[in-house]
Design an enzyme around this catalytic site. Structure first.
Site, short mmCIF file in Angstrom:
data_model
loop_
_atom_site.label_atom_id
_atom_site.label_comp_id
_atom_site.label_asym_id
_atom_site.label_seq_id
_atom_site.Cartn_x
_atom_site.Cartn_y
_atom_site.Cartn_z
CE LYS A 205 -41.35 -13.11 -54.14
NZ LYS A 205 -40.89 -14.41 -53.58
CD GLU A 211 -46.48 -14.67 -68.25
OE1 GLU A 211 -46.46 -15.89 -68.43
OE2 GLU A 211 -45.65 -14.06 -67.51
N GLY A 266 -44.58 -17.13 -54.23
CA GLY A 266 -45.75 -16.57 -54.88
C GLY A 266 -47.07 -17.19 -54.46
NE ARG A 267 -45.92 -23.51 -54.60
CZ ARG A 267 -44.72 -23.29 -55.10
NH1 ARG A 267 -44.52 -22.28 -55.92
NH2 ARG A 267 -43.69 -24.07 -54.78
CD GLU A 352 -46.15 -22.48 -59.15
OE1 GLU A 352 -46.60 -22.22 -60.27
OE2 GLU A 352 -45.95 -21.61 -58.28
CG HIS A 383 -76.50 -30.65 -62.77
ND1 HIS A 383 -77.63 -31.36 -63.13
CD2 HIS A 383 -76.69 -30.27 -61.49
CE1 HIS A 383 -78.48 -31.38 -62.12
NE2 HIS A 383 -77.93 -30.72 -61.10
CE LYS A 505 -42.42 -16.92 -64.08
NZ LYS A 505 -42.04 -16.33 -62.75
#
Length: 538
Positions: A205, A211, A266-267, A352, A383, A505
Site C-alpha cells: 500500500k 519485506e 490490508g486483510r 489481527e 491424521h 515493523k
C-alpha cells in the site's frame, strides 16, 4: 466511562446459562428436530450449528446481547462510511469495493464507487493483455510466469483465492507468491523462471513495507543481471500501491501502478487492486464474480434479521464458546483441498482484527477476545491434530467447511470426503461412552476401556457450500469478515487497526543493519546478546 459488557445483566445471565446448559448429546435427545431450529442458509451457504453446545435460552440471550451492544447500528455505521476505525480516523469501506457497476457511494465529497470501477477496468485491461499474450517482456516474448510479491493481506488473500479457483486458471501461466523476506522463498520462485517472460506484481500500500521491498529490489536486480535494460524494467513490474511516486522511483511506470485506498485495510483488501493476481490467473470475469458473491453476502448481512443472519449467528457462537464456555481456540477444517490456504487467511483476518486487549474507549478488557485460530485441510487434519480435538484435555470448537458438489469426477473420492467430514463432527459432538465400548469390545480388559472412550460434547459448526466457485468463495470470505466485525462490536474493540504489527515493523527497521554499532545501551540484554553473538559467528 461506559459500562463493560462483562458487567451487564445479560452477560451474567449467559454465564449462569453456560453452567447449566445440557450436553450436546442431551440437546439432540430432547429435541430430535434440532437441526431445523439451529441452522440457517443464505447465498448458497448452509450453516449447521446444531452441534454447538447451545440451547434455545442461550441463543435468545446471545441475540439480546447483540442488540444490547448495538450490532445493527454499528453495522449500519460501517456501511454508511462513518469513521468507525477511530484510532486511525478512517472509514471502513471494503464493502464498496464489491458494489455493482453503476451504484454510487459518496465519501468525503467523492463518488468512490466510480473510482473503484475505474481501477477494476484498469485491472481488466491489463490482465486481458497479459492473458492474451499482448503484454510483452523486454525481448518481445509474452508473459508466462507471474510472481506476486507481498506480505500479510497482500499475499494471503490473493494466494488463497488463486488456489481455490485453480480450475478457472490460465493454463499457460505459472503463478508464484513470495512473502517471506527469507531469500529462499524468492530463490525457489525464480529457480525455473525465465527473466524474459516473468512479471512481478509488487503489492504494498505505502510502497515501504520492508519485506516486500527487499524482495522486489532483489527481483529487480535479478532482471537486470539477466539482460533486461533498465528502461525496460517497466515491462516486468507493476505495483499495487497508493504511493505512485515511490513506485516510479523504483522503475515502475505510473500507468502500471494500480491504486487502492486507506479505507481498505490490508486483510480486507483482496477485493481491491490487491486482487490483480487473481484477475491475471483466472480472468477479470471470474474476479468480478467473486466480488458479486461478497456483495450478495453484504446485502444478507445488512437485511436479514439477526435470528437468520449468518455472520451474526457465527459471531455469537464464537462469543458463547470463548467467553462463556471458556473455549479459547478455533479449528478451521476445510474439507476441500483447494481451500487448503483458507485457515491461514482466516488466521490473519480473525487474530489481527480482534487480537486486542483494550476497549474502544481504551479500558483494559476483563474477558477474552479472538480465538486462537489454526487449521488444515481435511482429511489431512484427521491424521494430524484431530486426536487432540477428539480426546484431548483441551476442548477446541471446529468449523467444518465442506462443498456438496463434486467437480473432479473421480468415483468414490467426494463420497469418502463428505463421509469423513460428517463422521468427524458427529464423533466430536456425541462421542462414545464406556457402555458402548464394552458392547463393541466384550473381550477388552477394564483397564483398557478408558482409552477407547470419547467424551464427546465438543462443539462444531458445519458450513456447507453448494459449489466452490468464484461467487461462493466471495460469499464465504465476506461471511467471515462480517462475523469478525460483529464479534468486535460485542467485545467493544476496534477490529480495523493493528498497532502490534506496526510495533514489530518499527523495531525491525532499528535493527536492520545487525552491526555491532546497532547495539544501543537501552536495549535489553537478550537483544544485545543476540546481536553480539551474530558478530562472533561471522
Amino acid at each position: 466511562m461506559a459500562t463493560s459488557v462483562s458487567h451487564t445483566p445479560l452477560w451474567c445471565l449467559l454465564q449462569q446459562r453456560a453452567t447449566n446448559t445440557p450436553s450436546i448429546k442431551e440437546l439432540f435427545k430432547s429435541e430430535p428436530q434440532r437441526f431445523n431450529h439451529f441452522s440457517a442458509s443464505a447465498c448458497g451457504i448452509l450453516l449447521d450449528y446444531s452441534k454447538q453446545r447451545l440451547d434455545t435460552t442461550a441463543k435468545l440471550n446471545l441475540l439480546a446481547l447483540a442488540r444490547q451492544q448495538k450490532v445493527e447500528a454499528r453495522r449500519d455505521a460501517m456501511f454508511a462510511g462513518e469513521a468507525i476505525n477511530h484510532t486511525e480516523n478512517r472509514a471502513v469501506l471494503h464493502t464498496v469495493l464489491r458494489l455493482p457497476k453503476g451504484e454510487a457511494f459518496h465519501h468525503q465529497g467523492e463518488n468512490i464507487a466510480a473510482s473503484v470501477h475505474a481501477v477494476l477496468q484498469q485491472m481488466r485491461t491489463f490482465s486481458d493483455a497479459v492473458r492474451e499474450g499482448r503484454w510483452l517482456g523486454f525481448s518481445g516474448k509474452p508473459i508466462r510466469t507471474i510472481v506476486n510479491i507481498g506480505i500479510g493481506g497482500s499475499d494471503l488473500g490473493p494466494q488463497m483465492a488463486c488456489i481455490a479457483l485453480a480450475p478457472w486458471s490460465q493454463k499457460n501461466l505459472l503463478l508464484h507468491f513470495v512473502s517471506n523476506v527469507d531469500g529462499r522463498h524468492l530463490t525457489d520462485a525464480l529457480k525455473n523462471a525465465e527473466p524474459e517472460t516473468t512479471l512481478f506484481v509488487v503489492a504494498s500500500k505505502t510502497f515501504s513495507t520492508m519485506e516486500t521491498l527487499t524482495n522486489a529490489q532483489t527481483a529487480r536486480e535479478w532482471m537486470l543481471a539477466h539482460g533486461c535494460p533498465s528502461e525496460q524494467i517497466r515491462q516486468h513490474f507493476v505495483a499495487l500501491s497508493t504511493n505512485v511516486e515511490a513506485a516510479s522511483k523504483f522503475g515502475i511506470a505510473p500507468d502500471n501502478v494500480f491504486p487502492f485506498w486507506n479505507w481498505a485495510g490490508g486483510r480486507y483488501s483482496v477485493w481491491s487492486a490487491i486482487g490483480l493476481s487473481i484477475a491475471l490467473y483466472v480472468g477479470a470475469d471470474k474476479f468480478e464474480e467473486m466480488l458479486a458473491g461478497a456483495h450478495e453476502m453484504d446485502l444478507h448481512f445488512q437485511q436479514a434479521p439477526l435470528e437468520q443472519n449468518l455472520p451474526v449467528l457465527m459471531a455469537l457462537l464464537g462469543v458463547w464458546n470463548i467467553n462463556f464456555l471458556g473455549l479459547q481456540a478455533l479449528s478451521i477444517a476445510p474439507y476441500h483441498q483447494r481451500m487448503a490456504r483458507l485457515p491461514a487467511y482466516l488466521q490473519q483476518l480473525e487474530m489481527e482484527s480482534n487480537g486486542k486487549s483494550v476497549t474502544r474507549e481504551g479500558q483494559r478488557v476483563d474477558y477474552a477476545t479472538s480465538p486462537i485460530l489454526f487449521g488444515e485441510a481435511g482429511t489431512n487434519g484427521q491424521h494430524a491434530y484431530f486426536q487432540l480435538l477428539h480426546q484431548g484435555a483441551t476442548i477446541i470448537p471446529t468449523d467444518f467447511i465442506v462443498v456438496a458438489d463434486d467437480d473432479v469426477g473421480l468415483p468414490g473420492h467426494n463420497q469418502a470426503l463428505l463421509a469423513n467430514c460428517f463422521a468427524q463432527s458427529k464423533a466430536m459432538a456425541l462421542g462414545k461412552d464406556i457402555t458402548q465400548v464394552r458392547a463393541e469390545l466384550p473381550g477388552v480388559s477394564e483397564a483398557l476401556l478408558p482409552h477407547r472412550v470419547f467424551e464427546g460434547n465438543r462443539p462444531s459448526s458445519t458450513v456447507l457450500l453448494d459449489v466452490l466457485s468464484p461467487k461462493s468463495l466471495g460469499a464465504l470470505i465476506a461471511l467471515y469478515e462480517h462475523k469478525v466485525f460483529v464479534q468486535s462490536v460485542i467485545w467493544d474493540i476496534n477490529a480495523f487497526d493493528q498497532w502490534g504489527v506496526e510495533l514489530g515493523k518499527s523495531l525491525a527497521q532499528q535493527l536492520i543493519s545487525l552491526k555491532p554499532e546497532a547495539v544501543k545501551e537501552d536495549y535489553d540484554s537478550s537483544t544485545k546478546g543476540l546481536l553480539r553473538a551474530l558478530k562472533r559467528d561471522k
